[in-house]
Motif scaffolding. Structure first.
Motif, PDB file in Angstrom:
ATOM      1  N   ALA A  51       0.831  -1.207   0.000  1.00  0.00           N
ATOM      2  CA  ALA A  51       0.000   0.000   0.000  1.00  0.00           C
ATOM      3  C   ALA A  51       0.866   1.257   0.000  1.00  0.00           C
ATOM      4  O   ALA A  51       1.827   1.375   0.768  1.00  0.00           O
ATOM      5  N   ILE A  52       0.488   2.194  -0.850  1.00  0.00           N
ATOM      6  CA  ILE A  52       1.131   3.504  -0.938  1.00  0.00           C
ATOM      7  C   ILE A  52       0.073   4.564  -0.668  1.00  0.00           C
ATOM      8  O   ILE A  52      -1.017   4.527  -1.241  1.00  0.00           O
ATOM      9  N   LEU A  53       0.391   5.507   0.207  1.00  0.00           N
ATOM     10  CA  LEU A  53      -0.534   6.594   0.532  1.00  0.00           C
ATOM     11  C   LEU A  53      -0.037   7.898  -0.074  1.00  0.00           C
ATOM     12  O   LEU A  53       1.137   8.255   0.083  1.00  0.00           O
ATOM     13  N   ILE A  54      -0.944   8.620  -0.744  1.00  0.00           N
ATOM     14  CA  ILE A  54      -0.635   9.937  -1.298  1.00  0.00           C
ATOM     15  C   ILE A  54      -1.625  10.953  -0.737  1.00  0.00           C
ATOM     16  O   ILE A  54      -2.797  10.968  -1.132  1.00  0.00           O
ATOM     17  N   PRO A  55      -1.187  11.819   0.175  1.00  0.00           N
ATOM     18  CA  PRO A  55      -2.041  12.928   0.605  1.00  0.00           C
ATOM     19  C   PRO A  55      -1.916  14.097  -0.382  1.00  0.00           C
ATOM     20  O   PRO A  55      -0.905  14.215  -1.087  1.00  0.00           O
ATOM     21  N   THR A  56      -2.927  14.956  -0.427  1.00  0.00           N
ATOM     22  CA  THR A  56      -2.964  16.010  -1.441  1.00  0.00           C
ATOM     23  C   THR A  56      -2.375  17.329  -0.948  1.00  0.00           C
ATOM     24  O   THR A  56      -2.227  17.563   0.242  1.00  0.00           O
ATOM     25  N   TRP A  57      -2.081  18.196  -1.932  1.00  0.00           N
ATOM     26  CA  TRP A  57      -1.523  19.514  -1.610  1.00  0.00           C
ATOM     27  C   TRP A  57      -2.602  20.597  -1.659  1.00  0.00           C
ATOM     28  O   TRP A  57      -3.749  20.354  -2.010  1.00  0.00           O
ATOM     29  N   TYR A  58      -2.203  21.816  -1.312  1.00  0.00           N
ATOM     30  CA  TYR A  58      -3.074  22.989  -1.349  1.00  0.00           C
ATOM     31  C   TYR A  58      -3.666  23.143  -2.749  1.00  0.00           C
ATOM     32  O   TYR A  58      -2.928  23.182  -3.730  1.00  0.00           O
ATOM     33  N   SER A  59      -4.967  23.190  -2.817  1.00  0.00           N
ATOM     34  CA  SER A  59      -5.740  23.368  -4.052  1.00  0.00           C
ATOM     35  C   SER A  59      -5.830  22.110  -4.910  1.00  0.00           C
ATOM     36  O   SER A  59      -6.649  22.036  -5.814  1.00  0.00           O
ATOM     37  N   GLY A  60      -4.987  21.125  -4.643  1.00  0.00           N
ATOM     38  CA  GLY A  60      -4.967  19.926  -5.478  1.00  0.00           C
ATOM     39  C   GLY A  60      -5.901  18.846  -4.965  1.00  0.00           C
ATOM     40  O   GLY A  60      -6.320  18.849  -3.806  1.00  0.00           O
ATOM     41  N   THR A  61      -6.223  17.911  -5.843  1.00  0.00           N
ATOM     42  CA  THR A  61      -7.045  16.770  -5.458  1.00  0.00           C
ATOM     43  C   THR A  61      -6.394  15.482  -5.960  1.00  0.00           C
ATOM     44  O   THR A  61      -5.353  15.511  -6.621  1.00  0.00           O
ATOM     45  N   SER A  62      -7.038  14.384  -5.655  1.00  0.00           N
ATOM     46  CA  SER A  62      -6.531  13.084  -6.093  1.00  0.00           C
ATOM     47  C   SER A  62      -6.438  13.002  -7.613  1.00  0.00           C
ATOM     48  O   SER A  62      -5.662  12.199  -8.144  1.00  0.00           O
ATOM     49  N   LYS A  63      -7.187  13.836  -8.324  1.00  0.00           N
ATOM     50  CA  LYS A  63      -7.187  13.760  -9.788  1.00  0.00           C
ATOM     51  C   LYS A  63      -5.835  14.136 -10.367  1.00  0.00           C
ATOM     52  O   LYS A  63      -5.331  13.459 -11.275  1.00  0.00           O
ATOM     53  N   ILE A  64      -5.214  15.201  -9.870  1.00  0.00           N
ATOM     54  CA  ILE A  64      -3.912  15.589 -10.413  1.00  0.00           C
ATOM     55  C   ILE A  64      -2.847  14.561 -10.028  1.00  0.00           C
ATOM     56  O   ILE A  64      -1.905  14.320 -10.780  1.00  0.00           O
ATOM     57  N   MET A  65      -2.998  13.931  -8.868  1.00  0.00           N
ATOM     58  CA  MET A  65      -2.059  12.863  -8.490  1.00  0.00           C
ATOM     59  C   MET A  65      -2.164  11.714  -9.498  1.00  0.00           C
ATOM     60  O   MET A  65      -1.137  11.168  -9.948  1.00  0.00           O
ATOM     61  N   GLU A  66      -3.378  11.369  -9.850  1.00  0.00           N
ATOM     62  CA  GLU A  66      -3.591  10.307 -10.837  1.00  0.00           C
ATOM     63  C   GLU A  66      -3.002  10.698 -12.188  1.00  0.00           C
ATOM     64  O   GLU A  66      -2.285   9.899 -12.832  1.00  0.00           O
ATOM     65  N   GLN A  67      -3.266  11.902 -12.634  1.00  0.00           N
ATOM     66  CA  GLN A  67      -2.849  12.332 -13.968  1.00  0.00           C
ATOM     67  C   GLN A  67      -1.343  12.503 -14.099  1.00  0.00           C
ATOM     68  O   GLN A  67      -0.769  12.211 -15.154  1.00  0.00           O
ATOM     69  N   VAL A  68      -0.685  12.974 -13.031  1.00  0.00           N
ATOM     70  CA  VAL A  68       0.727  13.343 -13.124  1.00  0.00           C
ATOM     71  C   VAL A  68       1.664  12.257 -12.606  1.00  0.00           C
ATOM     72  O   VAL A  68       2.761  12.072 -13.143  1.00  0.00           O
ATOM     73  N   TYR A  69       1.253  11.503 -11.572  1.00  0.00           N
ATOM     74  CA  TYR A  69       2.212  10.638 -10.875  1.00  0.00           C
ATOM     75  C   TYR A  69       1.930   9.137 -10.948  1.00  0.00           C
ATOM     76  O   TYR A  69       2.828   8.335 -10.677  1.00  0.00           O
ATOM     77  N   ILE A  70       0.719   8.739 -11.272  1.00  0.00           N
ATOM     78  CA  ILE A  70       0.359   7.329 -11.202  1.00  0.00           C
ATOM     79  C   ILE A  70       0.190   6.757 -12.601  1.00  0.00           C
ATOM     80  O   ILE A  70      -0.418   7.382 -13.465  1.00  0.00           O
TER      81      ILE A  70
END
Length: 350
Positions: A51-70
């Protein structure tokens, strides 16, 4: 409580809402029926150790994590790992000022700290997913603040940590700059003490806030070299209007203020009576500290000073002229560096 179509499944999905019950906050308030918006990718293995946990940044959501990093073939590969992206409280998707019913919402929303987010996330991953370890916690900016909080608060659970473009204890300079972001919003007469009828009422404040982000979020070199042209914008005005303004103008002012308040006060030394060395000394995770080389919010020197206090940590700065907002993924070279470091970190025995 107001409607805002920006914070929707259509824009940021898919994600699921998990009710973790009442969350008593460090500052004394309570969020009743606290809901966390969670996006997952991949599958949890039988050993429950992927399991890997990704918490979000200011103004960001899980969507940008998906689009940019995963992605398949990336360091954060859903074919290998069970990746949990949790939207922080105040993000607009999880419980936030704008989506909380009266009387506790909008300008009455309680103060939330980074530690409150991490306790809420811990409750979710242990009770909902049955986890007792995390192969990696990784996040950028406020996600890095949460990563540090995880590693200090739950040292036996976090096997690896990768704080990117963020610090364990916020600096006075960063606190002051964030205060100007807050002032840009609250000085708008339409803000009305946090009880506006629509985000559109605070349009001028949101645009001032966006321009200040343009000043500090990128870098001197970014503008000197007119990097915005490489990103498809014909001029500086085009970039400010159609990227910076367009990005922030749709967001909820109270939600941004909720996140800004906890960003300003991120500090793991709260666990050790203000002793940062003692707090970071608790970390048992293999840790890669990854500042952005041109970041003006969280400069390399500030991140390096903390790295020296962490046992079993390596310093892996990311070379880029995109400043703090290299996190957005517009610099493919920066992304390649992050991917390379995360791949190496995940390959290490923890």
């Amino acid at each position: 409580m107001i409607e805002n179509s920006y914070y929707s499944q259509e824009v940021h999905g898919p994600y699921e809402l998990h009710d973790i019950g009442n969350l008593e906050l460090e500052e004394g308030g309570t969020i009743r029926g606290c809901k966390l918006a969670v996006a997952t990718f991949g599958s949890l293995n039988a050993a429950k150790d992927n399991a890997i946990l990704i918490p979000t940044w200011y103004s960001g959501t899980s969507k940008i994590m998906e689009q940019v990093y995963i992605g398949k073939g990336r360091a954060l590969d859903p074919d290998k790992y069970f990746i949990i992206a949790i939207n922080q409280i105040g993000s607009g998707l999880s419980t936030s000022p704008h989506n909380t019913p009266a009387p506790g919402g909008m300008g009455n929303f309680p103060r939330v700290r980074i530690g409150d987010d991490v306790r809420a996330q811990h409750k979710l991953v242990t009770e909902t997913f049955g986890l007792d370890s995390l192969a990696l916690v990784v996040g950028g900016s406020m996600g890095a603040q949460q990563t540090y909080e995880w590693a200090v608060r739950y040292p036996d659970m976090v096997k690896r940590a990768a704080p990117i473009a963020g610090t364990a204890k916020n600096t006075v300079h960063d606190f002051l700059f964030t205060e100007t972001l807050v002032d840009a919003i609250t000085a708008d007469p339409g803000f009305a003490g946090g009880f506006y009828k629509s985000s559109e009422d605070v349009r001028e404040g949101l645009l001032r806030h966006a321009k200040m982000w343009a000043v500090m979020g990128w870098s001197t070199e970014f503008f000197q070299q007119q990097r915005y042209k490489a990103l498809g914008f014909s001029s500086l005005d085009d970039f400010i209007i159609n990227f910076m303004n367009a990005y922030f103008a749709v967001m909820d002012p109270n939600d941004l203020l909720c996140m800004a308040w906890k960003w300003q006060r991120g500090d793991v030394s709260r666990h050790t009576g203000g002793d940062l060395r003692a707090a970071l000394g608790r970390i048992r995770a293999l840790t890669f500290v990854m500042p952005m080389s041109s970041d003006m919010f969280f400069p390399v020197a500030d991140c390096q000073a903390e790295w020296r206090l962490i046992p079993n940590a390596e310093f892996r700065p990311i070379e880029t002229i995109d400043g703090h907002l290299a996190l957005f993924g517009a610099d493919p070279n920066a992304l390649a560096q992050i991917d390379r470091h995360l791949t190496e970190l995940l390959a290490r025995e923890a």
